[in-house]
Structure formats: structure tokens, C-alpha cells
Design a protein around this motif. Structure first.
Motif, PDB file in Angstrom:
ATOM      1  N   SER A   1      -6.390  -1.713  -4.569  1.00 50.88           N
ATOM      2  CA  SER A   1      -5.546  -2.578  -3.741  1.00 50.88           C
ATOM      3  C   SER A   1      -5.404  -3.962  -4.354  1.00 50.88           C
TER       4      SER A   1
ATOM      5  N   PRO B   1      -2.798   3.017  -3.892  1.00 48.44           N
ATOM      6  CA  PRO B   1      -1.955   1.955  -3.323  1.00 48.44           C
ATOM      7  C   PRO B   1      -0.870   1.466  -4.277  1.00 48.44           C
TER       8      PRO B   1
ATOM      9  N   GLY C   1      -4.317   3.211   0.048  1.00 45.70           N
ATOM     10  CA  GLY C   1      -5.513   2.545  -0.454  1.00 45.70           C
ATOM     11  C   GLY C   1      -6.351   1.978   0.673  1.00 45.70           C
TER      12      GLY C   1
ATOM     13  N   GLN D   1      -3.096  -9.023  -0.418  1.00 46.45           N
ATOM     14  CA  GLN D   1      -3.890  -7.813  -0.633  1.00 46.45           C
ATOM     15  C   GLN D   1      -5.337  -8.043  -0.224  1.00 46.45           C
TER      16      GLN D   1
ATOM     17  N   ASP E   1       0.862  -1.180   0.000  1.00 48.80           N
ATOM     18  CA  ASP E   1       0.000   0.000   0.000  1.00 48.80           C
ATOM     19  C   ASP E   1       0.897   1.228   0.000  1.00 48.80           C
TER      20      ASP E   1
END
Length: 479
Positions: free
Chosen positions: A352, A301, A189, A386, A185
Motif C-alpha cells: 500500500s 493494491p 491491500g 496511503q 487500493d
């Protein structure tokens, strides 16, 4: 030339009465000069959000949103100095939240910062403060046209404490669990967009739907020019938002700034394209502005992890996904009229997820130290990491925001929502004295017309009794 190093015996970076605290940064001054400039332009996002929200609202509630943009920044500044910075970035933090080692800005001055050894901690603290202020302002959009101002400021203080600071600690503090996972990130994000989107949805959910009296202006922006100006300030401020998040002035930071503009541009193209075919080959300024913001959210991100063409792809995909969710509020049965969840929540989650797919070590190594391969480099597990970030931040921010709002709701004097009468009249008349958006002459003219209509309106004459002879007898009849 060796970089400055943190000395635990001198947590402030040295005694300025005895040593030159600037000497440790000789040769590295350009890094913190660049970052403090990025911080200055990030500040422009705060009034930018106020103008954007004010333009999207009906005129009768627009002043409240302009006021809140600066008041939220003021309250958040106090929170950050009081304990927010320490809860997010203290060096002795745990995996979930920091401690009070830097309570009241204790020892926050000239020492190398936790984020980058070439940045003095006071500069790092200022830069991260502005991220927090922007995020809280985004969340307040969930109270759109019906939330009282004082409770929103109290909520903002505690939301920053209980939601933003822990998530920032997870993500960016070297002791945080997402930092160690690692999730990727670059500029927020998760802490900024996913958390604010879900929290704004929680705010709208707890407040309930707006009252709709049938007026045609319901759900329509009152001033597209303000929306445009707000978007311009947000776009400009985002250069500092993403460009400064490398926490240095390397080529990686410059690429992040380039990717910011790229994603905003392709995001605008994507949203306008959807609108063009959806609405009979016609355009929308608000749609174009929404597309730019969706692109900016999506690239946040990923800005320091992907090349320029993949940044274009991320901006385009994020905007198209968000624009296709036009009826999201109806599906959820929640009146989140500012579309914070759609743009920031959904956009942040899309960005993301795509970061995990497209991140490349060849890009992240442009700063000389960071290796962050993603799926495109054969590190497919990064996509799962993620997803862990997305689910954890989404669940925590929504549930914690709901809990905080319900607690405030039942505290005497902390009524979250204005009365129905005040909502119909508008927040500006209810919450402010002697101020309005627009010319007072217009309101005086409206009052005169209303009085004239009341005077000239036909009325039913009073009933009168008359006596009429019927078959030789007098009868009483009503006329």
C-alpha cells in the motif's frame, strides 16, 4: 454506445416478465463474462489456502485446516447474502458502513452495479463475496493448531460483519471515506491483506502460545507438497483476484493480470535470494512459496496503477522485507505460527505504501476513465493518504478483532481454544470422528508398538519380607 445507467425506480434492473433485462448490456457482454470468469478462478484460492495451511501445520492438525477452508466459504456465503453485501456496497451507505437497503439480497439482480455500470449487480455481488471468503479464511490461520472449529466459524461470521464489511465500505463504496480521500487500493491491500494480517495476529494473541512438548516437528511443515499445491492454486486464483478488480475487460485489467505474475515471480526471487545467503547457500520450497505469496500481496493494491517494471520492484521489495522479518513472532512474543501477519499484514502495508509512491495516471487511464497519480507523478500527498489508510485499517481491525474474540471467549460453549490434552493429541483426533490425514494402518501400527513397549518394559519386583537371624535373634528385612 452509451453505458447502462442505474435507474432508482427500477432497483432490480427491470421486471423480467415485462422487459428484457439483458438488453441494456448489449455490446458490453464481454465485461461481465470476463468478470464472472475471474470470480470462478478466485474461488480456487479458498481450497488453495486450505492446502497451504494444511501443509504448513503438523499432520495431527492438518485436517482441521482443510475442513475450515470450505466451511468458512460456506459460512461467509450465508453472511454475505444475509447482510454482508448490503453493509459493504449498498448505494445509500454512509462513510463508514452501509445500511440494510440490500438486506437478504433485496434488489440485487440485473441493475448496473455500484462498482461498474457495465457489470450486472448479481455478478458484482458474487465476485465481491469471494473476496470476503478468502479474507476470512486467511484470518482463521491465526488459530493455528489450537483453536476450536465451531468458535472459529462463529468468529468468522461476525468478523466479516464487523471488520471486513466496514473496511470494504470505506475503501470501495463510492460513499466510503477512504474512497473519497482518496486512498489507492486496486484489489484489496487494505480490506483483504492488512485487515486479515492484523486480525490473525489478534487471534493468536488472544489464544496464547501453543504448548511445546519438545517434539522436533513443532513449527515445521508436515507436507511440503501440499504447500506447493496450495501456492499454485493461490497464484492461479490471483490472476482473477487482481485481473478482475478493474471491473471491466479493458487494457488496464490485462495489465493488472500481467503485473500479478510479475510480482509473484520477483517476490519468489527476492525471498529465495535472502534464504540462499542466510542459510548457507541452500534453498527452501516453503521459502519460495512464501516469496510468491508475498509478491502477490504486495502488488494487490498497486496492480492497476503501475507499469510492469515497477510491479517487479514492488514484488521484490515486499518479499525481501517479509523474509527479513523471520523472527517477528519472537520480537512480538506472539505465537502466530502461520505467518499471516508477516505475509499479509506487513506485506499489505508495504504494498500500500509503495502504491502511493509508484502509482501513475498514465497506467490507471488505461481503462479510459480513472486518473490516479501518485508520488512518481508529482502527487506526493498520495503517500500520506496511503499512510492514513494503513494506520486506520490496522488499528480498527486489530482492536475490533480482539474485542470480538474476548466477547466470544466468555460466552458459555464458545471456548476458543482446545484443551491442553487435545492440543498435544492434535486437533484432528479431538475435533473429527473417524478421519485422519494419512493411512489408518500407520496409526494402528503405532498403537501396536506402544502396547508392545508397555508389555516388555521392565518393572520393579514387589518388596518381600524375609527373616534373617542376627546375633541369635530373628530380624525382618525387606528385599
Amino acid at each position: 454506445m452509451s453505458s447502462p445507467a442505474f435507474n432508482s425506480s427500477e432497483p432490480k434492473g427491470g421486471d423480467p416478465l415485462l422487459v428484457d433485462v439483458n438488453a441494456q448490456y448489449v455490446g458490453f457482454e464481454y465485461h461481465y463474462t470476463y468478470l464472472v470468469f475471474c470470480g470462478f478462478i478466485v474461488w480456487l484460492i479458498i481450497p488453495g489456502i486450505g492446502l497451504l495451511y494444511g501443509g504448513l501445520a503438523r499432520r495431527k492438525s492438518a485436517l482441521a485446516l482443510l475442513f475450515q477452508s470450505l466451511m468458512v466459504a460456506a459460512v461467509t456465503t450465508f453472511q454475505w447474502m444475509f447482510w454482508g453485501y448490503s453493509l459493504a456496497y449498498s448505494r445509500t451507505a454512509g462513510p463508514f458502513i452501509g445500511d440494510l437497503a440490500n438486506f437478504g439480497m433485496k434488489n440485487v439482480m440485473a441493475a448496473p452495479s455500484p462498482g461498474s455500470a457495465v457489470i450486472p449487480e448479481i455478478v458484482f455481488c458474487l465476485y465481491q463475496l469471494l473476496f470476503c471468503a478468502c479474507t476470512v479464511q486467511i484470518v482463521i490461520g491465526g488459530a493455528f493448531e489450537r483453536g476450536r472449529i465451531v468458535p472459529s466459524l462463529v468468529f468468522g461470521f461476525f468478523w466479516a460483519t464487523l471488520v471486513y464489511c466496514p473496511i470494504a465500505c470505506w475503501t470501495w463504496n463510492p460513499n466510503g471515506w477512504l474512497y473519497k480521500l482518496p486512498s489507492l487500493d486496486f484489489a484489496g491491500g487494505g480490506p483483504v491483506h492488512i485487515s486479515s494480517g492484523w486480525s490473525a495476529l489478534a487471534y493468536a494473541f488472544v489464544l496464547g502460545k501453543r504448548k511445546h512438548s519438545g517434539d522436533k516437528s513443532h513449527g515445521k511443515p508436515h507436507n511440503t507438497t501440499l504447500v506447493f499445491l496450495g501456492t499454485v492454486l493461490i497464484w492461479f486464483g490471483w490472476f482473477g483476484f487482481n485481473g478482475g478488480s478493474a471491473l471491466n475487460a479493458t487494457v488496464r485489467a490485462m495489465l493488472a493480470a500481467f503485473n500479478t505474475n510479475t510480482a509473484a515471480s520477483t517476490g519468489m526471487i527476492g525471498w529465495v535470494t535472502v534464504d540462499y545467503f542466510k542459510y548457507g547457500r541452500k534453498f527452501s520450497v516453503v521459502g519460495a512459496c512464501s516469496g510468491a505469496i508475498a509478491g502477490l500481496v504486495g502488488i494487490t493494491p498497486a496492480a492497476g496503477y503501475v507499469g510492469v517494471w515497477l510491479a517487479a520492484v514492488i514484488g521484490f521489495i515486499t518479499a525481501v522485507v517479509c523474509s527479513l522479518l523471520q523472527n517477528l513472532n519472537e520480537w512480538l512474543h506472539i505465537d502466530e505460527g502461520m505467518d499471516v501477519f508477516k505475509l499479509h499484514g506487513v506485506g499489505g502495508m508495504v504494498g500500500s505504501f509503495l502504491t502511493g509512491i509508484f502509482a501513475s495516471a498514465s497506467i490507471s487511464m488505461l481503462d479510459g476513465v480513472t486518473s490516479a497519480p501518485g508520488g512518481i507523478d508529482g502527487n506526493g500527498i498520495q503517500v500520506g493518504k496511503q499512510f492514513a489508510e494503513i494506520t486506520a485499517i490496522s488499528a480498527y481491525s486489530f482492536l475490533m478483532s480482539c474485542a470480538l474474540l474476548y466477547i466470544l471467549k466468555y460466552i458459555p460453549g464458545m471456548h476458543l481454544r482446545v484443551t491442553e490434552e487435545a492440543e498435544m493429541m492434535g486437533l484432528d483426533i479431538d475435533q473429527f470422528f473417524d478421519e485422519q490425514i494419512g493411512d489408518w494402518g500407520m496409526f494402528e501400527e503405532m498403537d501396536r508398538r506402544k502396547m508392545a513397549m508397555e508389555i516388555s518394559a521392565p518393572t520393579t519386583p514387589p518388596m518381600q519380607e524375609v527373616q534373617e537371624p542376627v546375633d541369635g535373634e530373628k530380624k525382618v528385612a525387606s528385599v
